[in-house]
Design an enzyme around this catalytic site. Structure first.
Site, short mmCIF file in Angstrom:
data_model
loop_
_atom_site.label_atom_id
_atom_site.label_comp_id
_atom_site.label_asym_id
_atom_site.label_seq_id
_atom_site.Cartn_x
_atom_site.Cartn_y
_atom_site.Cartn_z
N ASP A 260 0.84 -1.20 0.00
CA ASP A 260 0.00 0.00 0.00
C ASP A 260 0.88 1.25 0.00
O ASP A 260 1.34 1.70 1.04
CB ASP A 260 -0.92 -0.02 1.24
N LYS A 267 1.53 7.92 0.47
CA LYS A 267 1.91 7.93 1.88
C LYS A 267 3.29 8.56 2.03
O LYS A 267 4.12 8.42 1.13
CB LYS A 267 2.01 6.50 2.41
N ASP A 278 -0.02 -5.08 4.49
CA ASP A 278 -1.40 -4.70 4.25
C ASP A 278 -2.24 -5.86 3.69
O ASP A 278 -3.38 -5.66 3.29
CB ASP A 278 -1.45 -3.47 3.32
N ARG A 341 -11.18 -0.33 2.07
CA ARG A 341 -12.65 -0.39 2.10
C ARG A 341 -13.22 -0.59 0.70
O ARG A 341 -14.30 -1.14 0.54
CB ARG A 341 -13.21 0.88 2.77
N1 BES Z 1 -3.32 0.17 5.05
C1 BES Z 1 -3.71 1.40 5.60
C2 BES Z 1 -4.02 1.33 7.09
C3 BES Z 1 -2.84 1.00 7.99
C4 BES Z 1 -2.11 2.03 8.59
C5 BES Z 1 -2.51 -0.29 8.26
C6 BES Z 1 -1.06 1.72 9.42
C7 BES Z 1 -1.44 -0.61 9.09
C8 BES Z 1 -0.72 0.40 9.67
C9 BES Z 1 -4.99 1.93 4.91
O1 BES Z 1 -5.14 1.55 3.59
C10 BES Z 1 -4.90 3.41 4.93
O2 BES Z 1 -4.00 3.94 4.35
N2 BES Z 1 -5.85 4.05 5.59
C11 BES Z 1 -5.86 5.46 5.70
C12 BES Z 1 -7.28 5.91 5.50
C13 BES Z 1 -7.44 7.40 5.32
C14 BES Z 1 -6.81 7.85 4.04
C15 BES Z 1 -8.91 7.73 5.34
C16 BES Z 1 -5.34 5.85 7.07
O3 BES Z 1 -5.61 5.13 8.04
O4 BES Z 1 -4.64 6.85 7.17
ZN ZN Z 2 -4.25 -0.26 3.06
ZN ZN Z 3 -4.16 2.85 2.22
#
Ligand code: BES
Ligand code: ZN
Ligand code: ZN
Length: 495
Positions: A260, A267, A278, A341
């Site tokens: 991811d 990111k 992920d 999601r």
């Molecule tokens: N894979 C990430 C969530 C995650 C974060 C898993 C840290 C393990 C460790 C997910 O896809 C993500 O990036 N979520 C975002 C959502 C936001 C953009 C609404 C997040 O949590 O920042």
């Molecule tokens: Zn993710």
């Molecule tokens: Zn993500």
């Protein structure tokens, strides 16, 4: 690797043995072991405290090369977790002594015999693990080759407990290895094949849909997430069927983003470092399916695993793109990093439509917000079914893969409103991100009895823990097994 052994005759080569010592109560029946434990337990440098160990070289009373005493603390504080950690400490002590084999004296006098014996077995198996594929030096590869549980005559109950624990813990080790695997080696097709190969070996039914079929079946959210990558997406289905015609069906959905990057909503580098993890939801679900097949559980299981790589590129989906999901609901993608999601939405719709399960659980490293809420060791559990929430909590307390009940407030649905589509994948509020992510998923489960487990925190550990090296933790395999096997007589809705 872990077996019951008989006490070898004194003439046999002496080896290293482990004894567990409690601060206040003898745990062994025979006077030799009890006496030794009492004597060593009083040493000021040991005191039988948890996290303490003591080596004794040669001893007249027992035919051994070396005895390792492991402290358990006070009996009033006994819990399965104390025994898991103590067993792990025994493995570590033996490895530090460069041993390849140990014999463990199982405590004979225990207040909760089965639970604590199981915990010792778990600690021994789970601590004897290391990802060594990429290390050249032999020194970094050392693991115990044999661990013996010393018993004159293991009972049938003990033998079946060991068999079950081995099935479950080795499935956990598999899940860990998939999560720890580097993302260049598990791009979507490779991961689909890896998981399906492991599943087939256990007799599970496997099917894989590729890009063409996903287009035909309108998995448009999954396709949108994967379109920035040079790797095509895949959708893996694993099935386990019992012979009982009345058995209920449980569906598990596991998120598999093989890496991811965030996509165009890229990111920052520090957050990307662990994003090979992920796909830990998929690893947990596959590990669970393997454990269920091995132990022949009495319910049917369907695992649905949407797989993609989330990358930025000229072909990547853009913030503002609108896609019509498999369910027919249109989704405005306002943040390409909220991709979990999206792929889960299509997978949940597929399950609801095609399998009509009695219970559906999705497992996903879904939000950083869940880690902010519950830290790195506790998963968020979202369900409107209070009995299911309680069962999750109880299963977590017993396996120490802990979960905490989280809310699904209907009035928060307003944060997912989109000006242009049926729903947005990004909350308009900065806060409560784990909740709004769960509410997004809820839009795709229809009337199905459902729970969502956000394992973003506990799926991966950057530092070695008591019985888990740095990397994937295999979180969820033991938890879900405990949950489903305790629920299995009562898989009907309760409200
Ligand atoms: N894979 C990430 C969530 C995650 C974060 C898993 C840290 C393990 C460790 C997910 O896809 C993500 O990036 N979520 C975002 C959502 C936001 C953009 C609404 C997040 O949590 O920042
Ligand atoms: Zn993710
Ligand atoms: Zn993500």
């Amino acid at each position: 690797m872990l077996t019951f052994i008989k006490e070898p005759a004194p003439s046999k080569a002496p080896a290293t043995r482990v004894l567990f010592v409690c601060e206040d109560t003898p745990l062994y029946k025979d006077s030799i072991k009890a006496g030794l434990c009492e004597k060593i337990g009083q040493l000021p440098e040991f005191e039988a405290k948890p996290d303490k160990s003591y080596f004794l070289m040669e001893c007249q009373e027992l035919p051994v090369k070396r005895l390792i005493f492991i402290g358990l603390g006070k009996s009033e504080n006994f819990s399965p977790e104390i025994f898991r950690k103590a067993a792990a400490a025994a493995v570590k002590a033996a490895l530090s002594a460069k041993e390849e084999e140990i014999g463990v004296y199982l405590p004979e006098i225990l207040p909760e015999k089965e639970a604590f014996e199981e915990a010792i077995m778990e600690g021994l198996i789970l601590a004897n693990d290391r990802l060594d594929t990429y290390k050249k030096k032999d020194e970094d590869k050392k693991l115990l080759k044999k661990i013996g549980l010393i018993a004159e005559k293991a009972t049938a109950k003990q033998k079946s407990l060991l068999e079950k624990t081995l099935a479950l813990c080795s499935a956990t080790l598999l899940a860990r290895s998939w999560v720890s695997m580097p993302p260049n080696e598990k791009r979507p097709k490779a991961l689909a094949e890896l998981l399906s190969k492991a599943a087939k070996k256990e007799g599970l039914q496997v099917s894989i849909m590729g890009k063409k079929e996903l287009e035909k079946e309108k998995f448009n959210c999954l396709l949108a997430v994967s379109q920035g990558s040079t790797a095509d997406p895949a959708f893996l289905v694993l099935k386990y069927q019992t012979s009982n015609p009345k058995a209920k069906t449980v569906a598990l959905v596991g998120k598999a983003i093989t890496f991811d990057s965030g996509g165009l909503s890229l990111k920052p580098p520090a957050s990307m470092k662990t994003m090979k993890s992920d796909m830990a939801g998929a690893a947990a679900v596959t590990g669970l399916a393997i454990a269920c097949a091995r132990t022949k559980v009495d319910f049917n299981l369907v695992c649905a695993i949407p797989i993609a790589e989330n990358m930025p590129s000229g072909s990547a989906c853009r913030p503002g793109d609108i896609v019509v999901s498999k369910s027919g609901k249109s989704v405005e993608i306002l943040n390409t990093d909220a991709e979990g999601r999206l792929i889960l939405a299509d997978a949940l719709s597929w399950v609801v439509e095609n399998e009509k399960p009695d219970l559906m659980i999705d497992v996903a490293t879904l939000t950083g917000a869940c880690m902010i809420a519950l830290g790195e060791e506790i998963a968020g559990c979202f369900t409107q079914d209070s009995a299911l929430a309680h069962a999750f909590h109880a299963a977590g307390q017993s396996t120490w893969e802990r979960t905490w009940p989280m809310p699904l407030p209907e009035d928060y649905e307003k944060y997912l409103k989109s000006d242009f589509a049926d729903i947005s994948n990004l909350s308009s509020s900065t806060y409560g991100g784990a909740i709004t992510a769960a509410l997004f998923l809820k839009e795709f489960v229809g009337e199905t009895r459902w729970a969502h487990l956000d394992i973003a925190g506990p799926a991966y550990t950057s530092k070695a823990q008591a019985y888990c090296p740095a990397g994937g933790t295999g979180f969820g395999v033991r938890l879900l097994y405990k949950l489903l096997t305790t629920l299995s007589e009562n898989l009907t809705p309760t409200g």
